[in-house]
Design a protein around this motif. Structure first.
Motif, PDB file in Angstrom:
ATOM      1  N   ARG A 647       0.852  -1.195   0.000  1.00  0.00           N
ATOM      2  CA  ARG A 647       0.000   0.000   0.000  1.00  0.00           C
ATOM      3  C   ARG A 647       0.888   1.245   0.000  1.00  0.00           C
ATOM      4  O   ARG A 647       2.034   1.203   0.404  1.00  0.00           O
ATOM      5  CB  ARG A 647      -0.858   0.033   1.265  1.00  0.00           C
ATOM      6  N   ARG A 648       0.286   2.338  -0.440  1.00  0.00           N
ATOM      7  CA  ARG A 648       0.974   3.617  -0.318  1.00  0.00           C
ATOM      8  C   ARG A 648      -0.034   4.694   0.052  1.00  0.00           C
ATOM      9  O   ARG A 648      -1.225   4.541  -0.203  1.00  0.00           O
ATOM     10  CB  ARG A 648       1.726   3.996  -1.593  1.00  0.00           C
ATOM     11  N   ALA A 649       0.453   5.766   0.679  1.00  0.00           N
ATOM     12  CA  ALA A 649      -0.442   6.838   1.108  1.00  0.00           C
ATOM     13  C   ALA A 649       0.144   8.185   0.683  1.00  0.00           C
ATOM     14  O   ALA A 649       1.349   8.383   0.744  1.00  0.00           O
ATOM     15  CB  ALA A 649      -0.584   6.804   2.627  1.00  0.00           C
ATOM     16  N   VAL A 650      -0.746   9.062   0.207  1.00  0.00           N
ATOM     17  CA  VAL A 650      -0.335  10.421  -0.163  1.00  0.00           C
ATOM     18  C   VAL A 650      -0.788  11.339   0.973  1.00  0.00           C
ATOM     19  O   VAL A 650      -1.983  11.570   1.164  1.00  0.00           O
ATOM     20  CB  VAL A 650      -0.980  10.838  -1.505  1.00  0.00           C
ATOM     21  N   LEU A 651       0.185  11.841   1.740  1.00  0.00           N
ATOM     22  CA  LEU A 651      -0.125  12.567   2.979  1.00  0.00           C
ATOM     23  C   LEU A 651       0.180  14.053   2.835  1.00  0.00           C
ATOM     24  O   LEU A 651       1.116  14.447   2.139  1.00  0.00           O
ATOM     25  CB  LEU A 651       0.711  12.002   4.134  1.00  0.00           C
ATOM     26  N   SER A 652      -0.617  14.846   3.507  1.00  0.00           N
ATOM     27  CA  SER A 652      -0.392  16.298   3.519  1.00  0.00           C
ATOM     28  C   SER A 652       0.794  16.608   4.424  1.00  0.00           C
ATOM     29  O   SER A 652       0.805  16.261   5.605  1.00  0.00           O
ATOM     30  CB  SER A 652      -1.635  17.012   4.037  1.00  0.00           C
ATOM     31  N   MET A 653       1.825  17.273   3.843  1.00  0.00           N
ATOM     32  CA  MET A 653       3.009  17.625   4.644  1.00  0.00           C
ATOM     33  C   MET A 653       2.656  18.625   5.737  1.00  0.00           C
ATOM     34  O   MET A 653       3.231  18.601   6.826  1.00  0.00           O
ATOM     35  CB  MET A 653       4.086  18.226   3.744  1.00  0.00           C
ATOM     36  N   SER A 654       1.742  19.521   5.444  1.00  0.00           N
ATOM     37  CA  SER A 654       1.345  20.519   6.431  1.00  0.00           C
ATOM     38  C   SER A 654       0.758  19.842   7.663  1.00  0.00           C
ATOM     39  O   SER A 654       1.085  20.184   8.803  1.00  0.00           O
ATOM     40  CB  SER A 654       0.332  21.476   5.810  1.00  0.00           C
ATOM     41  N   CYS A 655      -0.121  18.840   7.444  1.00  0.00           N
ATOM     42  CA  CYS A 655      -0.714  18.134   8.583  1.00  0.00           C
ATOM     43  C   CYS A 655       0.349  17.280   9.298  1.00  0.00           C
ATOM     44  O   CYS A 655       0.343  17.183  10.531  1.00  0.00           O
ATOM     45  CB  CYS A 655      -1.871  17.253   8.109  1.00  0.00           C
ATOM     46  N   LEU A 656       1.250  16.686   8.504  1.00  0.00           N
ATOM     47  CA  LEU A 656       2.307  15.875   9.129  1.00  0.00           C
ATOM     48  C   LEU A 656       3.148  16.717  10.090  1.00  0.00           C
ATOM     49  O   LEU A 656       3.611  16.231  11.113  1.00  0.00           O
ATOM     50  CB  LEU A 656       3.234  15.285   8.056  1.00  0.00           C
ATOM     51  N   SER A 657       3.361  18.004   9.735  1.00  0.00           N
ATOM     52  CA  SER A 657       4.176  18.855  10.610  1.00  0.00           C
ATOM     53  C   SER A 657       3.489  19.079  11.953  1.00  0.00           C
ATOM     54  O   SER A 657       4.135  19.465  12.921  1.00  0.00           O
ATOM     55  CB  SER A 657       4.480  20.193   9.925  1.00  0.00           C
ATOM     56  N   HIS A 658       2.179  18.853  12.004  1.00  0.00           N
ATOM     57  CA  HIS A 658       1.460  18.921  13.289  1.00  0.00           C
ATOM     58  C   HIS A 658       1.246  17.531  13.871  1.00  0.00           C
ATOM     59  O   HIS A 658       0.519  17.372  14.856  1.00  0.00           O
ATOM     60  CB  HIS A 658       0.110  19.601  13.092  1.00  0.00           C
ATOM     61  N   GLY A 659       1.861  16.510  13.231  1.00  0.00           N
ATOM     62  CA  GLY A 659       1.745  15.145  13.738  1.00  0.00           C
ATOM     63  C   GLY A 659       0.405  14.495  13.437  1.00  0.00           C
ATOM     64  O   GLY A 659      -0.001  13.562  14.134  1.00  0.00           O
TER      65      GLY A 659
END
Length: 1556
Positions: A647-659
């Motif tokens: 599987r793979r996931a496309v994640l928002s970097m902005s949200c990742l920076s808030h964990g």
């Protein structure tokens, strides 16, 4: 690669187009065409040759550099040199991300910032290092890409140098910069955009327009007209900084009211345009609060994403197969295979050409292991001593050595080949490595080992809790720890890997990784032996030479499994062209060891795209995640082993920076695509906990640290119990606080989450995590974005290191890259600014520092990767040696304390009442009363100095007044009372007869330090003329010194110049003609040869207020002004000094001061005549020849009192500090000689110079430093300590304080209490408050008393703006009332109105009758516990600094010396430092005492230390050669001179860094 988003290769331009472009460039440089017209015409010319991509700014696409006029007409050689294409690291590359970065950059219009200035010698210093042959470099283990064999770029060299000269484009905006240091930030810390006006571009166009700048001042801040406020101008009496008389066109009044040279540097102008801000409010008058500055705490944005999912549960892995008959230990397995399958191949080793050197069978492995065990146990060491198996010595080897010492390692095992390559000492033994313990080296090749007896067997080692091996790990901060793995963990790890990977007997595994640690050790050495596998080991050197070698070996050996990193896949992609015969169909398992790096997905995809046609099946690729503490955490299983689909996931970097995990559409700019790293290992339990604080379980949509509970993890950090407990014994708890398991978990250092199908996803590592403000960023993500800024093709082999440093209690991102050897200065600066914009747009975070180093200079890890922690350490220590630096503190540092705002108006009366209510006394003090201290009626009778001299000449004619010493210690001239009287008469007669001067005429005395100067002074008084002492011009530096002499002569309206024959010739020489107009000198009188005549009558002033002399001096702010001293003030000054220092005719004092102004002039020319004491005169220039002259004179003449300047004291401390033993020789014998009278002790002129030995300073009662500044405690204390060995009493050294309006306010004298030192809070001082603290407390600043207040002197501390009296807890201006204050300024223009209050100020409240003189210095008074001679408690005056020099920044008052002290401490190469402000910018100038190549290391260190200690953002760092910072004769820095030189580009700096 064009389909992957790489720019198209540049098209060579036809000759006629190049000629047209050259003509255009010429028109632009000569001003015949506007910038806009130039760009329009140039665009038309290039339209056919520059392909455009829809929606992308053409400037981001263009790879074609247009040749400048110098290159344009050069013929293009037919055979262009080709060079390899250094594509960036594909591992950090994804099409989506590249497009996102390009789109983000396209949104920015070109942002105009001043390029750093660099001296040519620095530009070329990296040539040798930069052109290191590529094969000596190794590409980054994590970030490198290898030179492609065979594939060469066809673009001509000329076309690769960069895009259009970037700084010549019009400014559109400055999105990433913010106003000065007060940044207005959006939520999340993204700086707000600040528009900026167009600036004057540098380059040919700028120089062509320099003439235009003369007509009007530069526009240095927007809206100055709107924000004007009343500004009291500095006295423009006569500026040494170059205002010619009557010339109005060439002096500019800047925003600060300071005249500067007409050409303001265009780069300064540009920088200001990037940092525009409204005018700062003035300092508030009275601070009601007493709070300290508090750093801003960044509050979380209420709109930031928050996790919303349910709580995660512990994920349990499959059970370890119980039915399998696992061996009891690895040794038992090895024994089994060694005896039952001795011929089975175990390991095939290859050489650098790819040929098999030897194959180790299981039989050989078993027998050699027995030999080694027997040798170790019976021949060398005790049984449990730890061993070292040497690997590569990497950049962090010192830390590794520390670890070896703490582990007690004494023996190192190595091979014959490796041992020969180790550095040897002279004895032939292996040399000791720095930081390593003493080691015995044992070569383990067969001939060096002892064969064991047949009946010998090693003791059976069960899989217990004992440590099997220790693997070293380097932390983010650079410290090295040893991770201990037990025998039981080792066995469990091998069993789990066997089950997870489905390894079976006799399989072949190709291993590219380091077999000594991590996955290379677990798979390629341990698990392979357990399963009797055949490992083909590919050495790193072979991969460098042939990146395709591992694929060829898979094909040749029909390997079933391969162990690689994504780097190896990337390299083989670059080399696979033309290789038709390789097949990967035999592979069932391709383990990607660094699959936990989110950016490895691009390498996996690209590799599969290319090699699927060659037999590679998609399900074969198995990324895994591991860490030194938890060993293997998760691995993807092939479907035949029961693994779910990947599987793979496309994640928002902005949200990742808030964990927080949020899926995002791929077309959005800032996304991160991650792939799973498979399932949890067999027999393991995994959970995800919060990174900080209590290990609570995360929510399902929250990123946390992965923790593992398994029998297959490491057990401890060797010898470190505290952090072992934190990492290896974590107990995760639920939201309610209940532990999730009764067994502890191990923290892996991996950040991730559990996805669908119980698959583990990793988004980063804790070591690469940077917490900026309230957001978290991953170093690898920043690297990927920097590498996606592709149009420049700029970074050497993709070698970039990203790390964070803590500045002002927050992480700051630092990006260091190796630049290609052929990159120009402009290329590098353009790439850096693009990277800043891309990171700001994609990650919404600012980069604090971006540094470029020459190729091949970053420290390397064992397999060629960048050693990030060592790079970070070098950066912090100033040892990185970059060739380009760009600091961006203005945009990054958003947690500075809020600027101080002015409080509501509080009047001076309220302040006094407030002080009284608070129990504070009004800050005022006075010296002893003069009326009680008169020693005789004589002083009342002889009011004027000429009368005193005549009286002494008649009563004690042969009494010696002056001795002048030469550099050799010989007496060059002596003067008795009668001799001085007669010389003065001759001078007076010459002035009246030869020069025909009348009473009151001004006479300039231009003499070297000596008795002639004193005689000329009294000669002027005898005939009623007003003397003006002037320092003579320096023969070797006429161009600089002669204009100052001329200016003083003109401004003082001198009707005649008295001087010596040599100086007369100098003033009229040809050399002088080049500096000044020699025809306009007034009458020049040579006093070397004047007739012996008497004057008919000596002039007697009709009133004591008649002008006696003019005292001209240059202030530290660069203003030249003369003050008027009356006869009454002159006598009062001499009387006060006489009483304070107890000066009588029998006393001797030694003076080493310049005799031209202030207290130095008074002591040299006035006091001896008034008091009758003997003065031993030591001209300071003589110390340049003989530095010990002053101390020797003090010792020789047994001087109780001596005066010097800080420059003299510093010269002695530096020049003699190490020679006190030599100076002390014969001191005892010299001291025991019988004491004689002063006259009989007079050495004869021309006597041989005495040896400068036998110096004894025990006679000194007080040694006073004459200064107009804050006492330099460090210098006076070090001087006292250095010369304590020569008998200098510990309390002898003290300081004086005087200024232009009153040359002697404080002077220690010979009686009274010792000087006191207090420690004040530096932060309170910035708010004009005085808070005493304990020594050594944070922010403490030592201040020492400036000497005792002189008799007849009153001092009060007043508010500089409201003029009200202040309490003793406030810092204010020192006001003085004294009979020896000067009577006013003397100016050529008569501008007395502006500064009348300097000499006749009155308090606005309280004692409004007393007339005070304003000193212009800030200070405070404190009542001490000591008592003075009258029995009263002693009031001490502490001078803090000059009011004119204070820097008003962020609503607070800073003193330059405090910032300079911090900067000098920042690095050992900083010899001197000076700071000043230019509008709202803080400029720091440092003198580099070291190699020019090291200059750029200082930029970050200076910026860091000023931020940390003073909460100020440095705008410009200027690095110059030693001696550039101007210092006056008193040893004080001339900061305003320096400022003018900087603004006019006259400093010839090594490097100028403009901080964004």
């Amino acid at each position: 690669m064009a389909e992957r988003g790489c720019p198209l290769e540049a098209v060579p331009l036809p000759a006629e187009v190049r000629e047209s472009l050259a003509e255009l460039e010429l028109e632009l440089s000569e001003g015949d065409i506007t910038q806009k017209g130039y760009e329009k015409k140039r665009g038309k010319l290039l339209a056919r040759y520059v392909p455009l991509t829809q929606g992308v700014d053409p400037s981001l696409q263009a790879e074609t550099r247009i040749p400048g006029p110098s290159q344009a007409t050069a013929p293009v050689p037919e055979q262009q040199k080709t060079r390899p294409s250094h594509a960036r690291d594909e591992r950090f590359r994804s099409d989506v991300h590249t497009e996102a970065v390009q789109a983000a950059l396209a949104k920015y219009k070109e942002r105009k910032m001043p390029m750093p200035s660099k001296r040519r010698s620095v530009l070329t210093h990296t040539a040798v290092e930069a052109y290191t042959p590529p094969d000596t470099s190794s590409a980054s283990e994590d970030e490198g890409s290898l030179r492609r064999p065979g594939r060469l770029a066809s673009a001509p060299l000329q076309s690769h140098a960069g895009v259009t000269p970037w700084l010549d484009q019009a400014v559109q905006g400055s999105p990433a910069s913010s106003a000065a240091s007060c940044t207005s930030s959006r939520p999340g810390g993204r700086p707000a955009a600040v528009p900026s006006a167009a600036a004057v571009p540098p380059g040919p166009a700028a120089h062509a327009r320099v003439a235009d700048l003369h007509s009007a001042p530069p526009d240095v801040t927007t809206g100055l007209a709107q924000h004007q406020h009343t500004y009291c101008e500095r006295p423009q009496l006569a500026s040494v900084r170059g205002a010619p008389r009557g010339g109005s066109g060439s002096v500019l009044e800047t925003a600060g009211g300071v005249p500067v040279s007409s050409r303001v540097s265009s780069k300064i102008q540009q920088l200001l345009n990037t940092l525009k801000k409204p005018k700062r409010p003035p300092l508030k008058e009275f601070f009601v609060d007493d709070l300290e500055e508090v750093l801003e705490v960044q509050h979380p944005d209420p709109d930031q994403p928050k996790p919303e999912g349910g709580q995660t549960a512990v994920l349990k892995g499959e059970l370890l197969a119980v039915g399998s008959t696992w061996p009891p230990s690895l040794l038992a397995t090895l024994q089994q295979w060694g005896t039952t399958q001795p011929k089975a191949p175990c390991l095939t080793a290859l050489d650098t050409t790819g040929k098999a050197v030897y194959t180790l069978t299981y039989g050989k492995l078993w027998s050699r292991s027995l030999k080694l065990a027997y040798t170790l146990l019976n021949k060398l060491t005790s049984k449990n001593e730890p061993l070292l198996k040497p690997g590569d010595r990497d950049a962090g080897s010192q830390q590794v050595g520390f670890l070896l010492g703490s582990c007690g390692v004494a023996l190192a095992l190595t091979t014959d080949t490796c041992q020969k390559g180790l550095p040897k000492a002279q004895t032939g033994e292996v040399a000791a490595f720095k930081g390593w313990p003493p080691l015995t080296w044992l070569v383990i090749d067969g001939k060096h080992l002892t064969k064991p007896p047949k009946d010998w067997h090693p003791s059976a080692q069960d899989a217990g809790a004992g440590t099997a091996y220790i693997e070293y790990k380097t932390s983010k901060e650079g410290s090295t720890v040893g991770v201990a793995v037990s025998h039981a963990s080792l066995l469990a790890q091998c069993q789990a890997l066997t089950q997870a990977c489905g390894y079976s007997e006799a399989e072949t595994l190709t291993n590219v990784l380091d077999f000594k640690r991590d996955a290379g050790l677990w798979h390629g050495v341990l698990t392979s032996v357990m399963n009797r596998m055949h490992v083909v080991s590919i050495p790193y050197a072979l991969m460098k030479a042939n990146p395709l070698s591992w694929i060829q070996k898979v094909c040749a050996y029909k390997a079933r499994a391969a162990l690689v990193k994504s780097r190896d896949m990337h390299w083989s992609l670059l080399a696979q062209r033309g290789q038709r015969d390789v097949s990967l169909s035999s592979l069932r398992l391709l383990v990607v060891a660094d699959g936990a790096n989110p950016w490895s997905i691009s390498s996996c995809d690209a590799f599969l795209n290319v090699f699927q046609a060659r037999g590679l099946r998609p399900e074969v690729i198995c990324p895994c995640a591991s860490s030194p503490e938890a060993l293997t955490v998760a691995i993807r299983r092939p479907p035949d082993l029961g693994g779910p689909p990947p599987r793979r996931a496309v994640l928002s970097m902005s949200c990742l920076s808030h964990g927080v995990i949020r899926l995002d559409a791929e077309e959005k700019l800032s996304v991160l695509t991650v792939q799973d790293v498979g399932q949890v290992m067999p027999g393991a339990n995994v959970c995800v906990v919060k990174v900080e604080g209590t290990p609570y379980l995360c929510k399902t949509d929250e990123v946390g640290e992965i923790c593992v509970n398994s029998s297959a993890t490491a057990t401890a950090y060797y010898g470190l119990l505290g952090i072992t407990k934190n990492i290896f014994e974590t107990v995760p708890v639920t939201a309610g606080g209940a532990p999730v398991s009764d067994r502890p978990f191990t923290r892996t250092g991996l950040l991730g989450f559990i996805g669908p199908d119980n698959l583990v996803f990793v988004v980063g590592k804790l070591d690469g995590l940077m917490v900026v403000g309230v957001r978290r960023h991953n170093a690898d993500d920043i690297v990927a974005t920097a590498l996606a800024v592709e149009p420049m093709k700029f970074v050497y082999r993709g070698r970039i290191a990203v790390f964070s440093v803590t500045v002002l209690h927050d992480d700051r991102i630092v990006l260091v890259a190796e630049q290609r050897p052929d990159a120009s200065e402009e290329d590098s600066f353009q790439w850096m600014s693009r990277v800043l914009q891309a990171i700001d747009s994609i990650h919404q975070v600012g980069v604090y520092c971006l540094a470029l180093v020459p190729a091949n200079t970053l420290p390397k890890a064992p397999l060629g990767g960048i050693h990030v922690s060592e790079t970070r350490q070098r950066f912090l220590e100033g040892m990185l040696h970059p060739c380009n630096v760009l600091m961006c503190p203005h945009t990054c540092v958003t947690n500075l304390p809020k600027p101080r705002q002015k409080q509501p108006e509080v009047g001076p009366a309220s302040m006094v009442v407030g002080n009284l209510v608070a129990g504070k006394r009004i800050a005022q003090a006075s010296g002893r009363e003069l009326s009680h201290l008169e020693d005789s009626d004589q002083a009342r009778k002889l009011l004027f100095l000429p009368d005193v001299l005549r009286w002494r000449a008649s009563t004690t004619p042969e009494h010696l007044l002056f001795l002048l010493l030469s550099a050799k210690g010989t007496v060059t001239s002596t003067t008795t009372c009668i001799q001085l009287h007669k010389k003065a008469e001759r001078v007076a007669a010459a002035l009246m007869e030869k020069a025909r001067l009348t009473t009151g005429a001004h006479v300039a005395l231009v003499y070297p330090p000596g008795v002639d100067l004193i005689a000329a002074f009294y000669g002027c008084l005898y005939c009623g003329c007003v003397p003006v002492t002037v320092r003579p011009p320096h023969p070797q530096n006429l161009a600089t010194t002669l204009p100052t002499v001329k200016m003083i002569v003109e401004v003082s309206k001198s009707a005649c110049v008295l001087t010596t024959q040599a100086i007369t010739r100098l003033l009229k020489s040809k050399e002088a003609l080049a500096a000044v107009d020699v025809r306009t000198w007034p009458t020049i009188l040579d006093t070397d040869d004047i007739p012996k005549k008497k004057v008919a009558s000596i002039f007697r002033p009709p009133s004591p207020d008649v002008l006696a002399y003019l005292d001209f001096s240059v202030s530290t702010t660069g203003i030249l002004a003369g003050v008027k001293m009356s006869h009454a003030a002159t006598s009062a000054l001499c009387r006060s000094i006489k009483l304070q220092c107890e000066l009588y005719p029998s006393r001797q004092i030694a003076i080493c001061l310049d005799p031209y102004c202030g207290l130095g002039f008074a002591l040299w020319c006035l006091c001896s005549v008034y008091s009758g004491h003997q003065s031993v005169l030591v001209p300071p220039p003589e110390l340049e020849t003989n530095v010990s002259l002053w101390l020797w004179a003090v010792s020789q003449y047994k001087a109780r009192v001596t005066f010097c300047s800080y420059s003299v004291m510093e010269m002695c401390a530096r020049g003699l500090g190490a020679q006190t033993a030599v100076l002390r020789v014969r001191a005892v014998r010299a001291w025991r000689e019988p004491r004689t009278s002063p006259s009989s002790r007079k050495p004869s002129r021309g006597a041989p110079p005495p040896a400068m030995k036998g110096v004894n300073l025990s006679c000194v009662r007080t040694c006073m430093v004459v200064a107009e500044e804050r006492p330099r405690i460090a210098l006076t204390q070090s001087f006292s300590k250095l010369f304590r060995d020569l008998g200098l009493p510990a309390r002898a050294v003290s300081t004086t304080f005087g200024c232009r309006v009153n040359v002697a306010i404080c002077l220690q004298g010979t009686a009274g209490p010792d000087p006191t030192t207090v420690y004040v809070d530096m932060r309170a001082l910035r708010h004009d408050r005085v808070r005493l603290v304990e020594r050594g407390s944070p922010h403490s600043l030592p201040l020492t008393e400036s000497g005792k207040i002189l008799p007849g002197v009153k001092v009060i501390i007043a508010h500089s703006e409201t003029r009200g009296p202040l309490g003793d807890s406030h810092l204010g201006e020192v006001w003085v009332s004294s009979p020896h204050s000067a009577t006013g300024y003397y100016t050529v223009y008569g501008e007395e109105g502006l500064h009348a209050d300097h000499f006749s100020a009155r308090l606005s409240f309280g004692d409004t009758q007393t007339v005070w003189a304003r000193t212009g210095f800030l200070g405070f008074l404190r009542r001490t516990e000591l008592t003075d001679a009258s029995g009263e408690r002693h009031d001490a005056l502490y001078v803090v600094g000059s009011l004119d020099e204070t820097l008003e920044l962020r609503g607070m008052r800073y003193h330059p010396v405090d910032i300079e002290t911090s900067v000098i401490r920042a690095h050992r190469s900083i010899a001197e430092c000076a700071v000043f402000t230019w509008t709202n910018l803080l400029v720091v100038v440092v003198e580099l005492d070291g190699l020019e190549q090291d200059a750029l290391d200082l930029v970050a260190l200076v910026t860091n230390v000023v931020l940390e200690e003073h909460h100020l953002v440095v705008g410009v760092v200027v690095i110059v050669d030693p001696g550039v910072i101007p210092i006056n004769s008193r040893g004080e820095k001339q900061r305003m001179h320096l400022r003018d030189g900087f603004l006019a580009d006259q400093l010839d700096p090594i490097y100028v860094a403009y901080n964004m």
